[in-house]
Design a protein around this motif. Structure first.
Motif, PDB file in Angstrom:
ATOM      1  N   ILE A 114      53.982  22.264  30.061  1.00  0.00           N
ATOM      2  CA  ILE A 114      55.153  21.416  29.863  1.00  0.00           C
ATOM      3  C   ILE A 114      56.388  22.284  30.021  1.00  0.00           C
ATOM      4  N   SER A 115      57.221  21.957  30.998  1.00  0.00           N
ATOM      5  CA  SER A 115      58.374  22.778  31.328  1.00  0.00           C
ATOM      6  C   SER A 115      59.680  22.032  31.074  1.00  0.00           C
ATOM      7  N   PHE A 116      60.634  22.708  30.445  1.00  0.00           N
ATOM      8  CA  PHE A 116      61.949  22.121  30.224  1.00  0.00           C
ATOM      9  C   PHE A 116      62.623  21.740  31.543  1.00  0.00           C
ATOM     10  N   ALA A 117      62.263  22.428  32.617  1.00  0.00           N
ATOM     11  CA  ALA A 117      62.863  22.152  33.919  1.00  0.00           C
ATOM     12  C   ALA A 117      62.510  20.759  34.427  1.00  0.00           C
ATOM     13  N   ASP A 118      61.479  20.134  33.841  1.00  0.00           N
ATOM     14  CA  ASP A 118      61.045  18.802  34.276  1.00  0.00           C
ATOM     15  C   ASP A 118      61.794  17.674  33.557  1.00  0.00           C
ATOM     16  N   ILE A 119      62.701  18.013  32.658  1.00  0.00           N
ATOM     17  CA  ILE A 119      63.470  16.978  31.951  1.00  0.00           C
ATOM     18  C   ILE A 119      64.456  16.341  32.926  1.00  0.00           C
TER      19      ILE A 119
END
Length: 425
Positions: free
Chosen positions: A283-288
């Motif tokens: 789960i990556s913050f970049a995918d928000i």
């Protein structure tokens, strides 16, 4: 009070002492009225009822409680309650909390909140509010859970995420940084901390309470003297009483969740890299894909600004604000009324859905000198039908996750709408 008290200060101090002695305190600790609308394993979703003639308008706001802390953080006392502030503006206001954690919950990890508790709470709130997208507002670990949920579930009906005092780089936390090199020095399996939380099934409430108090040890030591000097300041004394009640109601940590926080976040500092590994997926913050507002408190010792600011490099569409106050004070301190809350109002209004723009609220969102906003990145956001029960759809016109207006609630949830339940008032 002044070194030589004035007559009006003496009168005010005497009245406050009498109020404390005769009535137990000066703070108005009445909770805002709420109704339980859904529940599950360590999940209770509440809707705060509108007050007087105020009519609910706009997108719903879901307050996300952190683990170990009571939901009192959002409803500290009348006059310093974020819930009261939102409700009196007419915003549909909801809250998710987790009830009491016990030994039987020891095997629940962080993924329970990121993959089950929050997604289901968001779907429930969106449906209850007529299919509108939801603005998440999380404090401390509640903000971390909100960010991870938004990153993991891009099709959820989320309008925005606000993280208040949510640390990203724990090497910048003064309470942790000095001891990180020593953690697990004899190996994970032999670590006394690991052994302790496994035997106890988590971290019990008394230890959580003591840890929170020690995080502001200087204030704990000087509190009696400060109270004596402020005997004529009713608002100050009321805030002290409210914070004391909050601290007494701390909740335990489930064993597995605490283990993940200890090994991954404290020792491994995974959040600083922007990616967390859960149950076979990253789960990556970049995918928000939704706008994010992050707050750092200038006086926060639990999550200092330097530990929160690294999120600027991890989230595509971010606004970062530094506001006065400690870890709790920045959320519901006396100064938050003119700083944090005003900025939050502005942010929510700025990112309201088309259906949520029906009423323009008076709010001041003047940015502080330390504020920084990144250029907005294109995002595929869910849109909502203004009609109650409408289906939330994504940019391709497909139904978003959890938007089925025909979904049936459990009987427990239906009963919660019809009769007073535990926690309602």
């Amino acid at each position: 009070m002044d070194l030589i008290p004035k007559p009006d200060q003496i009168v005010a101090a005497s009245a406050n002492v009498a109020q404390k002695v005769l009535y137990g305190g000066v703070a108005d600790l009445r909770p805002m009225p709420r109704t339980l609308i859904d529940e599950g394993t360590l999940r209770e979703v509440y809707h705060y009822r509108s007050q007087g003639r105020v009519r609910e308008t706009g997108d719903p706001v879901l307050l996300v409680t952190p683990l170990a802390a009571p939901s009192l953080c959002f409803d500290l006392r009348r006059g310093c309650s974020l819930v009261e502030h939102l409700v009196t503006q007419g915003r549909p206001t909801y809250l998710v909390e987790y009830g009491q954690v016990s030994f039987k919950d020891r095997n629940l990890g962080m993924e329970h909140w990121v993959q089950e508790v929050l997604p289901e709470a968001i779907r429930t709130v969106s449906r209850h509010a007529g299919g509108r997208p939801v603005h998440l507002v999380g404090w401390s670990l509640g903000g971390t859970f909100s960010l991870l949920t938004a990153a993991a579930w891009s099709k959820l009906p989320i309008a925005s995420v606000t993280a208040v005092g949510s640390p990203v780089d724990v090497t910048q936390v003064p309470l942790i940084a000095p001891v990180r090199p020593l953690l697990g020095i004899v190996g994970d399996r032999a670590s006394l901390i690991t052994l302790a939380y496994r035997v106890m099934g988590g971290v019990p409430q008394p230890l959580v309470k003591r840890a929170f108090q020690l995080s502001a040890f200087d204030k704990l030591v000087t509190k009696p003297f400060v109270q004596l000097a402020k005997l004529d300041d009713t608002d100050f004394l009321a805030q002290i009483e409210a914070v004391d009640r909050f601290t007494k109601n701390m909740i335990a940590y489930p064993g597995r969740t605490f283990g993940q926080l200890y090994h991954r976040m404290v020792r491994g500092n995974e959040l600083a890299e922007g990616t967390v590994h859960f149950e076979g997926r990253d789960i990556s913050f970049a995918d928000i894909t939704v706008p994010v507002l992050a707050f750092g408190g200038s006086g926060d010792t639990i999550a200092p600004v330097s530990s929160v600011r690294p999120i600027e490099d991890l989230v595509p569409d971010l606004r970062f604000e530094v506001v006065p106050g400690g870890h709790l004070g920045m959320l519901t301190g006396r100064g938050a009324r003119e700083t944090t809350w005003r900025i939050l109002d502005s942010f929510i209004d700025e990112h309201a859905s088309d259906a949520g723009r029906t009423t323009k609220r008076a709010s001041s969102g003047a940015r502080t000198a330390t504020a920084k906003k990144k250029p907005s990145a294109p995002a595929k956001r869910a849109t909502a039908s203004p009609a109650r029960g409408g289906t939330v759809r994504n940019a391709q016109g497909e139904p978003a996750i959890g938007s089925n207006p025909n979904r049936r609630f459990s009987s427990a949830s239906s009963r919660g709408l019809a009769a007073p339940r535990r926690g309602a008032s």
